[in-house]
Design a protein around this motif. Structure first.
Motif, PDB file in Angstrom:
ATOM      1  N   PRO A  81      23.726  -3.666   3.300  1.00 31.09           N
ATOM      2  CA  PRO A  81      24.897  -4.139   2.545  1.00 31.09           C
ATOM      3  C   PRO A  81      25.691  -5.179   3.339  1.00 31.09           C
ATOM      4  O   PRO A  81      25.943  -5.008   4.538  1.00 31.09           O
ATOM      5  N   GLY A  82      26.028  -6.284   2.671  1.00 33.45           N
ATOM      6  CA  GLY A  82      26.821  -7.333   3.296  1.00 33.45           C
ATOM      7  C   GLY A  82      26.049  -8.198   4.271  1.00 33.45           C
ATOM      8  O   GLY A  82      26.633  -8.923   5.065  1.00 33.45           O
ATOM      9  N   SER A  83      24.728  -8.124   4.228  1.00 30.20           N
ATOM     10  CA  SER A  83      23.895  -8.874   5.164  1.00 30.20           C
ATOM     11  C   SER A  83      22.687  -9.436   4.425  1.00 30.20           C
ATOM     12  O   SER A  83      22.333  -8.983   3.343  1.00 30.20           O
ATOM     13  N   ARG A  84      22.038 -10.409   5.038  1.00 33.77           N
ATOM     14  CA  ARG A  84      20.796 -10.942   4.469  1.00 33.77           C
ATOM     15  C   ARG A  84      19.583 -10.204   5.035  1.00 33.77           C
ATOM     16  O   ARG A  84      18.463 -10.525   4.721  1.00 33.77           O
ATOM     17  N   ARG A  85      19.839  -9.240   5.880  1.00 37.72           N
ATOM     18  CA  ARG A  85      18.751  -8.491   6.514  1.00 37.72           C
ATOM     19  C   ARG A  85      18.329  -7.307   5.664  1.00 37.72           C
ATOM     20  O   ARG A  85      19.087  -6.797   4.849  1.00 37.72           O
ATOM     21  N   ASP A  86      17.101  -6.876   5.900  1.00 37.70           N
ATOM     22  CA  ASP A  86      16.566  -5.691   5.244  1.00 37.70           C
ATOM     23  C   ASP A  86      16.211  -4.657   6.300  1.00 37.70           C
ATOM     24  O   ASP A  86      15.894  -5.000   7.442  1.00 37.70           O
ATOM     25  N   LEU A  87      16.233  -3.404   5.876  1.00 32.24           N
ATOM     26  CA  LEU A  87      15.772  -2.304   6.715  1.00 32.24           C
ATOM     27  C   LEU A  87      14.416  -1.841   6.195  1.00 32.24           C
ATOM     28  O   LEU A  87      14.200  -1.777   4.983  1.00 32.24           O
ATOM     29  N   TYR A  88      13.524  -1.520   7.108  1.00 32.13           N
ATOM     30  CA  TYR A  88      12.197  -1.027   6.750  1.00 32.13           C
ATOM     31  C   TYR A  88      12.065   0.401   7.251  1.00 32.13           C
ATOM     32  O   TYR A  88      12.406   0.709   8.391  1.00 32.13           O
ATOM     33  N   ILE A 118       0.819  -1.219   0.000  1.00 30.43           N
ATOM     34  CA  ILE A 118       0.000   0.000   0.000  1.00 30.43           C
ATOM     35  C   ILE A 118       0.852   1.268   0.000  1.00 30.43           C
ATOM     36  O   ILE A 118       0.327   2.378   0.012  1.00 30.43           O
ATOM     37  N   GLY A 119       2.169   1.097  -0.042  1.00 35.41           N
ATOM     38  CA  GLY A 119       3.054   2.231  -0.243  1.00 35.41           C
ATOM     39  C   GLY A 119       3.353   3.074   0.980  1.00 35.41           C
ATOM     40  O   GLY A 119       3.636   4.263   0.846  1.00 35.41           O
ATOM     41  N   LEU A 120       3.323   2.487   2.164  1.00 41.84           N
ATOM     42  CA  LEU A 120       3.633   3.264   3.361  1.00 41.84           C
ATOM     43  C   LEU A 120       5.056   3.050   3.872  1.00 41.84           C
ATOM     44  O   LEU A 120       5.615   3.925   4.512  1.00 41.84           O
ATOM     45  N   ILE A 121       5.629   1.886   3.586  1.00 43.49           N
ATOM     46  CA  ILE A 121       7.028   1.658   3.958  1.00 43.49           C
ATOM     47  C   ILE A 121       7.760   1.079   2.755  1.00 43.49           C
ATOM     48  O   ILE A 121       7.145   0.589   1.816  1.00 43.49           O
ATOM     49  N   ARG A 122       9.074   1.166   2.837  1.00 41.36           N
ATOM     50  CA  ARG A 122       9.900   0.560   1.793  1.00 41.36           C
ATOM     51  C   ARG A 122      10.991  -0.264   2.462  1.00 41.36           C
ATOM     52  O   ARG A 122      11.288  -0.095   3.639  1.00 41.36           O
ATOM     53  N   ARG A 123      11.557  -1.153   1.682  1.00 44.20           N
ATOM     54  CA  ARG A 123      12.598  -2.062   2.177  1.00 44.20           C
ATOM     55  C   ARG A 123      13.895  -1.749   1.451  1.00 44.20           C
ATOM     56  O   ARG A 123      13.909  -1.559   0.239  1.00 44.20           O
ATOM     57  N   GLU A 124      14.961  -1.712   2.223  1.00 40.47           N
ATOM     58  CA  GLU A 124      16.293  -1.547   1.634  1.00 40.47           C
ATOM     59  C   GLU A 124      17.195  -2.621   2.225  1.00 40.47           C
ATOM     60  O   GLU A 124      17.185  -2.838   3.437  1.00 40.47           O
TER      61      GLU A 124
END
Length: 152
Positions: A77-84, A68-74
């Motif tokens: 770097p160098g990890s399998r994790r994402d930031l929200y 729905i376009g309220l958060i994004r994922r990035e």
């Protein structure tokens, strides 16, 4: 000074309110956790810890919020994790700009008016009123957004 217990209680109360309005409960809690975080972005593990749920419980919520376009994922770097993170610092702008679907919903409603026999029928009048409201709202949203931007 930040009161973590008050923040937690706010997230829970506001999350229940949004859930009562139809927002998936975990998505509401995740959104509010991201909004109230001192950090610009959080991982799924961060969210799970703050909400006291499993990281798996976070997955569907972040997927919904991204859709729905309220958060994004990035990716980290160098990890399998994402930031929200929030797409915009102003949730209002993010929400309003995603409402371009009103025209499509209006057109679909107009098909319903025809299907039920036109505007002279009871359901046709009801659907036409819905269509007209959607058209009005779609027409007024850009001006409303401009007023909001000018105000802030």
């Amino acid at each position: 000074m930040r009161d973590e217990e008050a923040v937690r209680q706010f997230v829970e109360r506001m999350g229940r309110t949004l859930a009562d309005w139809g927002v998936p409960p975990m998505a509401a809690r995740v959104l509010l956790t991201v909004m109230t975080a001192d950090e610009d972005a959080l991982t799924a593990v961060d969210l799970a810890e703050r909400l006291e749920v499993s990281p798996a419980a976070i997955s569907g919520a972040v997927r919904h919020l991204m859709t729905i376009g309220l958060i994004r994922r990035e990716p980290v770097p160098g990890s399998r994790r994402d930031l929200y993170m929030l797409i915009s610092e102003t949730w209002w702008e993010a929400t309003v700009t995603k409402m371009t679907r009103l025209r499509a919903l209006s057109a679909l409603t107009d098909e319903g008016v025809v299907a039920v026999g036109g505007e002279k029928t009871r359901p046709g009048r009801t659907l036409a009123e819905m269509r007209d409201f959607l058209d009005f709202f779609d027409e007024e949203l850009p001006a409303l957004l401009e007023k909001w931007r000018a105000r802030n």
